[in-house]
Design an enzyme around this catalytic site. Structure first.
Site, PDB file in Angstrom:
ATOM      1  N   ASP A   9     -29.729  95.419 -28.214  1.00  0.00           N
ATOM      2  CA  ASP A   9     -28.823  94.547 -27.496  1.00  0.00           C
ATOM      3  C   ASP A   9     -28.375  93.496 -28.511  1.00  0.00           C
ATOM      4  O   ASP A   9     -29.001  93.330 -29.560  1.00  0.00           O
ATOM      5  CB  ASP A   9     -29.557  93.915 -26.313  1.00  0.00           C
ATOM      6  N   ASP A  11     -26.706  89.877 -27.732  1.00  0.00           N
ATOM      7  CA  ASP A  11     -26.937  88.475 -27.370  1.00  0.00           C
ATOM      8  C   ASP A  11     -28.413  88.227 -27.075  1.00  0.00           C
ATOM      9  O   ASP A  11     -29.043  88.959 -26.300  1.00  0.00           O
ATOM     10  CB  ASP A  11     -26.115  88.105 -26.133  1.00  0.00           C
ATOM     11  N   ASP A 184     -33.283  91.743 -24.078  1.00  0.00           N
ATOM     12  CA  ASP A 184     -33.736  90.562 -23.344  1.00  0.00           C
ATOM     13  C   ASP A 184     -33.217  90.509 -21.916  1.00  0.00           C
ATOM     14  O   ASP A 184     -33.804  89.851 -21.071  1.00  0.00           O
ATOM     15  CB  ASP A 184     -33.272  89.288 -24.064  1.00  0.00           C
TER      16      ASP A 184
END
Length: 237
Positions: A9, A11, A184
């Site tokens: 991922d 961000d 996250d």
């Protein structure tokens, strides 16, 4: 030689910020609040919401170079760079980026840090410039076929479907000895359910994905080994 795959991922996983929010935080507190209000009024931070606020940024007189400069100063930890470049140089690892950000944001940041060639592919939302106006679209257009994900992926992208499709086009899961996913957010939960026992999820501690794994992981039959991290040096380690 057996290879591994690391899926990032972007961000709060590859970089230490949220790209959508960061641009407005750097350039305009008023528009950062507008983005938050739109998100709070029933909308998650989807490309549609970001694009609407980007239109406001253009109307307020902000220029392309100001947006690009904001992206170039977005926090990117030296330990994360060290981790990925060391593995890349050894030649035993492929890298895939699977993100709800967009092509312009990710491409600008990777170029600034001389990492344009790191990822085999960046799967994200489309974006393009029309003069000083950045237009941000959806990976799955609203007027096209939609995904059927039942575990909470955003409407514009099912990360589980995207991971399955990429693997199918690159030899399948068995082409890799191990798959590692670094994430996250809540929409990183779905791809973890597609992974095998012995694969690894590097989950940023106390973020939404961590909560979903604790609350839903056993019920949904998650098989991967979960390793928690909070700072980039832990990923490097």
């Amino acid at each position: 030689m057996p290879k591994n795959l690391i899926v990032f991922d972007f961000d709060w996983s590859f970089v230490d910020q949220d790209t959508d929010r960061w641009v407005f935080e750097v350039l305009s507190t008023k528009l950062r609040r507008a983005l938050q209000d739109r998100k709070s009024n029933g909308s998650q931070c989807t490309p549609d919401v970001v694009d609407q606020t980007m239109a406001d940024l253009f109307d307020a007189g902000f220029k392309k170079e100001q947006v690009l400069d904001a992206l170039r100063i977005l926090p990117f930890h030296p330990a994360m760079r060290r981790a990925v470049t060391a593995l890349k140089d050894r030649g035993e690892t492929d890298f895939l980026c699977l993100s709800n950000s967009n092509e312009v944001y990710i491409g600008t940041i990777l170029e600034h840090h001389n990492l344009t060639n790191l990822f085999a592919e960046v799967i994200t939302n489309p974006a393009h410039w029309a003069g000083d106006r950045l237009h941000i679209g959806r990976r799955l257009p609203a007027d096209g076929p939609q995904h059927t994900c039942k575990v909470g992926c955003l409407a514009n992208m099912c990360k589980g479907d995207e991971l399955d499709a990429w693997l199918a086009a690159h030899g399948g899961k068995d082409a890799y000895e191990k798959i590692v996913y670094v994430g996250d957010g809540g929409n990183d939960f779905c791809p973890l359910l597609r992974m095998r026992k012995g694969d690894v999820a590097c989950v940023r501690k106390n973020m939404e994905l961590h909560g979903r794994i604790k609350e839903e992981g056993e019920k949904e039959g998650i098989k991967v080994d979960v390793k928690l991290w909070d700072q980039a040096w832990v990923i490097d380690e």
